[in-house]
Design a protein around this motif. Structure first.
Motif, PDB file in Angstrom:
ATOM      1  N   ARG A  15       6.968 -41.181  40.040  1.00  0.00           N
ATOM      2  CA  ARG A  15       7.788 -40.190  40.541  1.00  0.00           C
ATOM      3  C   ARG A  15       6.821 -38.882  40.675  1.00  0.00           C
ATOM      4  N   ARG A  16       7.259 -38.091  41.474  1.00  0.00           N
ATOM      5  CA  ARG A  16       6.265 -36.907  41.592  1.00  0.00           C
ATOM      6  C   ARG A  16       6.427 -36.201  40.163  1.00  0.00           C
ATOM      7  N   SER A  17       5.475 -35.634  39.823  1.00  0.00           N
ATOM      8  CA  SER A  17       5.271 -34.605  38.837  1.00  0.00           C
ATOM      9  C   SER A  17       6.347 -33.289  39.082  1.00  0.00           C
ATOM     10  N   TYR A  21      -3.964 -44.497  43.789  1.00  0.00           N
ATOM     11  CA  TYR A  21      -2.777 -44.023  44.223  1.00  0.00           C
ATOM     12  C   TYR A  21      -1.799 -43.281  43.230  1.00  0.00           C
ATOM     13  N   TRP A  22      -1.706 -43.510  42.249  1.00  0.00           N
ATOM     14  CA  TRP A  22      -1.004 -42.858  41.280  1.00  0.00           C
ATOM     15  C   TRP A  22      -1.037 -41.289  41.373  1.00  0.00           C
ATOM     16  N   ILE A  23      -2.415 -40.828  41.785  1.00  0.00           N
ATOM     17  CA  ILE A  23      -2.537 -39.598  41.880  1.00  0.00           C
ATOM     18  C   ILE A  23      -1.676 -38.854  42.928  1.00  0.00           C
ATOM     19  N   SER A  24      -1.636 -39.700  44.016  1.00  0.00           N
ATOM     20  CA  SER A  24      -0.898 -39.237  45.345  1.00  0.00           C
ATOM     21  C   SER A  24       0.485 -39.215  45.006  1.00  0.00           C
ATOM     22  N   GLU A  25       0.983 -40.296  44.147  1.00  0.00           N
ATOM     23  CA  GLU A  25       2.291 -40.365  43.966  1.00  0.00           C
ATOM     24  C   GLU A  25       2.875 -39.135  42.932  1.00  0.00           C
ATOM     25  N   SER A  53       5.864 -39.934  46.392  1.00  0.00           N
ATOM     26  CA  SER A  53       6.131 -41.339  45.756  1.00  0.00           C
ATOM     27  C   SER A  53       7.472 -41.917  46.434  1.00  0.00           C
ATOM     28  N   PRO A  54       7.464 -43.252  46.546  1.00  0.00           N
ATOM     29  CA  PRO A  54       6.309 -44.010  45.927  1.00  0.00           C
ATOM     30  C   PRO A  54       5.514 -44.023  47.214  1.00  0.00           C
ATOM     31  N   TYR A 101       1.657 -47.739  51.722  1.00  0.00           N
ATOM     32  CA  TYR A 101       0.084 -48.128  51.908  1.00  0.00           C
ATOM     33  C   TYR A 101      -0.251 -47.684  53.162  1.00  0.00           C
ATOM     34  N   VAL A 102       0.518 -47.719  54.154  1.00  0.00           N
ATOM     35  CA  VAL A 102      -0.153 -47.546  55.464  1.00  0.00           C
ATOM     36  C   VAL A 102      -0.148 -46.061  55.647  1.00  0.00           C
ATOM     37  N   LYS A 103       0.952 -45.281  55.251  1.00  0.00           N
ATOM     38  CA  LYS A 103       0.781 -43.719  55.567  1.00  0.00           C
ATOM     39  C   LYS A 103      -0.227 -42.863  54.532  1.00  0.00           C
ATOM     40  N   ASP A 104      -0.139 -43.468  53.286  1.00  0.00           N
ATOM     41  CA  ASP A 104      -0.687 -42.668  52.214  1.00  0.00           C
ATOM     42  C   ASP A 104      -2.085 -42.749  52.062  1.00  0.00           C
ATOM     43  N   ARG A 105      -2.686 -43.984  52.681  1.00  0.00           N
ATOM     44  CA  ARG A 105      -3.916 -44.508  52.069  1.00  0.00           C
ATOM     45  C   ARG A 105      -5.074 -43.133  52.480  1.00  0.00           C
TER      46      ARG A 105
END
Ligand SMILES: [Zn+2]
Length: 267
Positions: A71-73, A95-99, A104-105, A108-112
């Protein structure tokens, strides 16, 4: 003097492995870098300790209690604080840093690849394979730095953690992965220094001989920390630095106020 900061979290680099890093130790030996031992918070797991390093809050408060908390911090991070102060933020990271700090979650396509100035991490390149080569990751970060000129750039390689899990924290392969990071840092740090960046290099947690981490052994808890390009009050500091100090130190290097929850900076 520039307040631009490059913050490098070498995943799972323990203090023993830092002894294999001759270039970084050369900087320390010649007082070009401040160097000390950090005592990691508990549990010595990645997601909880990304949160510790980036928000300066302990696990019992932020409740990122293990790697399964997706989840988001809810804490104020260095990314939030930097953005609030009008600074530009970027990250080349797992990717956990982005989450934790963007969304979050992970999609893979949008957040890379991310470019969105309304987000906490405004420019991001995120990987999701633990085998993603550290050499490529540092070049991802260089692309972000050259294209966007961020004030705060997080670089987060996973190769040391991968080698540690596969071969153990006292293996030739684990120590070789630390040496490879030393080679990479030796390629970039001289340039970054000339450009006036302050550079902080540390780890989230270490690695047990058995090829795991999460507990309280020194191999899991003791990690190195280097600060390059800053004249902080570090001359007389000789003891273990508590890991909750890292976030306020980064804020100080950036020239911004820490969050209310962060400890007072002792350096
Ligand atoms: Zn790990």
């Amino acid at each position: 003097m520039s307040n631009k900061v490059i913050f490098i979290i070498v995943d799972a680099l323990n203090f023993a492995a830092s002894k294999r890093m001759g270039y970084m130790m050369h900087l320390a030996e010649n007082k070009k870098a401040f160097f000390c031992k950090v005592k990691a918070e508990l549990p010595t797991l990645s997601r909880p300790l990304y949160e510790v390093l980036l928000t300066g809050t302990p696990c019992y408060e932020n409740n990122i209690t293990n790697n399964l908390i997706v989840r988001r911090s809810t804490e104020e991070s260095i990314f939030d604080l930097a953005k609030k102060n009008g600074l530009k933020t970027a990250a080349a990271a797992y990717y956990w840093i982005s989450e934790l700090y963007n969304s979050s979650p992970f999609n893979y396509v949008k957040d890379r690849e991310q470019k969105d100035e309304t987000k906490n991490i405004q420019y991001g390149k995120f990987y999701f394979e633990d085998t993603y080569p550290d050499s490529h990751l540092f070049l991802d970060a260089e692309v972000l730095r050259n294209e966007h000129d961020p004030d705060f750039l997080l670089i987060h390689p996973m190769g040391v953690d991968y080698a540690g899990h596969k071969f153990g924290g006292n293996s030739k392969e684990y120590y070789e992965s630390a040496l490879r990071i030393d080679f990479i840092l030796g390629m970039f740090i001289p340039t970054w220094e000339k450009l006036g960046y302050k550079i902080i290099v540390t780890a989230d947690h270490g690695m047990h001989d058995l090829g795991l981490h999460g507990g309280i052994d020194d191999s899991e808890r003791q990690v190195p920390l280097w600060i390059i390009g800053s004249k902080s009050n570090t001359e007389n500091f000789r003891d273990h630095l508590p890991q909750l100090q890292v976030a306020p130190i980064v804020c100080k290097l950036l020239g911004i106020e820490p969050s209310e929850k962060m400890e007072k900076c002792i350096l």
